[in-house]
Design a protein around this motif. Structure first.
Motif, short mmCIF file in Angstrom:
data_model
loop_
_atom_site.label_atom_id
_atom_site.label_comp_id
_atom_site.label_asym_id
_atom_site.label_seq_id
_atom_site.Cartn_x
_atom_site.Cartn_y
_atom_site.Cartn_z
N UNK A 250 0.82 -1.20 0.00
CA UNK A 250 0.00 0.00 0.00
C UNK A 250 0.86 1.26 0.00
N UNK A 251 0.22 2.41 -0.13
CA UNK A 251 0.90 3.70 -0.08
C UNK A 251 0.85 4.26 1.34
N UNK A 252 1.64 5.30 1.56
CA UNK A 252 1.58 6.04 2.82
C UNK A 252 1.93 5.18 4.03
N UNK A 253 3.23 4.84 4.13
CA UNK A 253 3.73 4.09 5.28
C UNK A 253 3.52 4.90 6.55
N UNK A 254 2.97 4.25 7.57
CA UNK A 254 2.84 4.88 8.88
C UNK A 254 3.61 4.07 9.91
N UNK A 255 4.35 4.77 10.77
CA UNK A 255 5.13 4.12 11.81
C UNK A 255 4.58 4.58 13.16
N UNK A 256 4.23 3.62 13.99
CA UNK A 256 3.65 3.96 15.29
C UNK A 256 4.67 4.75 16.11
N UNK A 257 4.21 5.75 16.80
CA UNK A 257 5.08 6.58 17.62
C UNK A 257 5.78 5.71 18.68
N UNK A 258 7.09 5.91 18.79
CA UNK A 258 7.88 5.15 19.73
C UNK A 258 8.51 3.91 19.15
N UNK A 259 8.09 3.51 17.94
CA UNK A 259 8.63 2.30 17.32
C UNK A 259 9.60 2.61 16.18
N UNK A 260 10.00 3.86 16.06
CA UNK A 260 10.86 4.25 14.94
C UNK A 260 12.16 3.44 14.91
N UNK A 261 12.69 3.12 16.08
CA UNK A 261 13.95 2.37 16.12
C UNK A 261 13.82 0.91 15.74
N UNK A 262 12.58 0.41 15.70
CA UNK A 262 12.36 -1.00 15.38
C UNK A 262 11.90 -1.23 13.95
N UNK A 263 11.59 -0.15 13.24
CA UNK A 263 11.01 -0.27 11.89
C UNK A 263 12.00 0.27 10.86
N UNK A 264 12.23 -0.51 9.83
CA UNK A 264 13.18 -0.13 8.78
C UNK A 264 12.47 -0.16 7.43
N UNK A 265 11.89 0.97 7.06
CA UNK A 265 11.24 1.12 5.75
C UNK A 265 11.78 2.39 5.11
N UNK A 266 13.05 2.39 4.72
CA UNK A 266 13.71 3.62 4.28
C UNK A 266 13.14 4.20 2.99
N UNK A 267 12.54 3.36 2.13
CA UNK A 267 12.03 3.86 0.86
C UNK A 267 10.56 4.30 0.95
#
Length: 498
Positions: free
Chosen positions: A375-392
């Motif tokens: 899907x479009x528009x990746x959302x990362x839950x607040x506080x989980x930025x260090x655990x999620x790797x979706x650089x593109x």
């Protein structure tokens, strides 16, 4: 506690045949020579007996039944036959400090030369009983071959017992087996292992590679076997055809239940907003009995179904499974399906049990058919930025597979989070595939193969549980990804080496 009496040959192994041709002059090939036997026993010897049995009875020999200690009349008779003895004398055992009686029996050349030649061996029991309180005893057999026909042919190779599935779980698989044998003599040549299906007569031989000395082991890997089949096998060597037959049974090949997702039902689950009907990839509405589970019970709180059957595209039958990631109250919930069951909802978080028992076989890979559109528009839950790797900024899908010794619990609540790790000691094999963009042509499911990589633990432990986990959003455990990411899956199959 002191041991039994000992009976030992001097400069010859009493457990092996004494071989010669009677009457052959000393020094020539096949000539007999004197043989000395030492007998020792703690606290003295109450009996030292020679018992020849039928072979010696047939030639009316004095050694048929003779007690060298308690029968004073036998000494002169046996000396005439060529058997003499000394003792008992007493020595102190250096290891225990205890008195030990010792007698020396000499079987002279003339004893052997006076034996008639015959095609079977002579067997002479040497029986010793000590003078300890419980009268321990020991028996050795002096075996004498007086003709070539009586000579025991030593096996140049020896067959090892079949591998124990508990200690060597990967030695015998569904279509191959690695078996062991031993080289017993230095002149063994052209050796290997031959095998056949139990009940058949013809053997198939597989040669071992390399050369080895006496005492060394060799292994041979058999391929092209049939699953769930018992085979016989034995070691062979050039000029040796005695069959020391062992057996092994190959593993089965497990069929994954509802692997094509044709069966579906619902069950009732309690949510924060009352009871809801939950969609289940199983024919009966029982999540504990179902081989497959999903996160539908968690998303049912928000009246969403993330995982469901679909006839939009499929590989076989009429359905595939469709996984879609969606957002509820601003939090992403990943579409997923897995082997195991949904345990409970912890607040807005899920607790899962991954893995179902299977036949403990060792597949080489998992094959299935898939299509993925992020899907479009990746959302990362607040506080989980260090655990999620979706650089593109593009969502990723993931499918991973594992074989384990027990089920694996998954908890997504950040306060007590426990996610799957291939380094977990219960994991014996693992594999995965990740897509960071489209996979498969529009409207088409394409084949995927995920090899199992077996770790060191798999060499000594048997797998008991099969795990397959698929998610339309790889980082769904962190409630991150793209709403609208959709994955279709069909026809999961375990593939075994052929």
């Amino acid at each position: 506690i002191y041991g039994r009496p000992t009976i030992q040959g001097v400069e010859f192994n009493i457990d092996e045949q004494v071989v010669g041709i009677p009457g052959t002059p000393e020094g020539e090939r096949n000539a007999f020579t004197d043989k000395i036997v030492y007998v020792r026993g703690y606290e003295g010897l109450t009996r030292l007996q020679l018992r020849g049995g039928q072979n010696f009875e047939s030639i009316n020999h004095n050694v048929t039944e003779a007690n060298l200690i308690n029968d004073p009349t036998i000494k002169e008779k046996l000396e005439a036959d060529g058997i003499t003895w000394d003792g008992p004398t007493f020595i102190q055992d250096a290891a225990t400090g205890k008195q030990m009686a010792e007698m020396r029996i000499t079987f002279r050349k003339r004893f052997f030369d006076n034996l008639p030649q015959k095609d079977t061996e002579y067997r002479l029991d040497i029986i010793a009983v000590d003078n300890q309180a419980d009268y321990k005893n020991q028996t050795k057999v002096l075996r004498i071959a007086t003709s070539e026909a009586a000579v025991e042919i030593k096996a140049p190779v020896e067959t090892a017992p079949a591998p124990d599935p508990e200690n060597e779980p990967m030695a015998v698989l569904s279509r191959s087996a690695t078996l062991k044998a031993f080289v017993k003599t230095d002149d063994a040549s052209a050796y290997g292992i031959k095998y056949r299906r139990q009940g058949e007569s013809a053997w198939t031989s597989v040669a071992a590679s390399g050369t080895r000395a006496a005492g060394d082991a060799y292994t041979v890997t058999l391929t092209g076997l049939e699953p769930n089949t018992t085979y016989e096998y034995t070691a062979y060597s050039e000029g040796y055809d005695k069959e020391d037959i062992q057996t092994f049974t190959t593993e089965g090949e497990f069929d994954i239940p509802n692997a094509s997702f044709e069966s579906w039902s619902t069950y009732s689950a309690q949510t924060l907003f009352g009871k809801k009907n939950v969609t289940l990839p199983w024919s009966e509405g029982d999540k504990l009995a179902s081989f497959w589970g999903s996160g539908n019970e968690g998303s049912a709180t928000a009246n969403m179904t993330l995982t469901d059957k679909s006839s939009d595209m499929f590989h076989s039958g009429v359905y595939s499974v469709r996984l879609e990631s969606k957002t509820a109250v601003g939090i992403l919930a990943a579409g997923n399906v897995f082997i195991g069951h949904y345990v409970e909802t912890d607040g807005t978080n899920g607790v899962l049990s991954l893995g179902r028992g299977y036949d403990m076989s060792h597949p080489a890979s998992v094959r299935f058919y898939a299509n993925y559109r992020p899907g479009n528009n990746v959302s990362i839950k607040k506080g989980e930025e260090g655990n999620v790797n979706l650089p593109d900024g593009i969502d990723n899908a993931q499918v991973y597979v594992a074989l384990t010794t027990e089920p694996v619990e998954i908890r997504t609540n950040a306060s007590n989070r426990k996610l799957f790790s291939q380094e977990d000691p219960v994991v014996l094999a693992y594999g995965q595939v990740t897509w960071n963009g489209n996979f498969g042509s529009d409207g088409t499911l394409e084949r995927v193969d995920i090899p199992f990589e077996y770790n060191e633990r798999a060499k000594t432990q048997r797998p008991k549980y099969l795990i397959i986990v698929a998610s339309a959003s790889k980082f769904g455990d962190y409630f991150s990804g793209s709403p609208g990411s959709v994955m279709y899956l069909d026809d999961f199959e375990l593939i075994y080496d052929k």
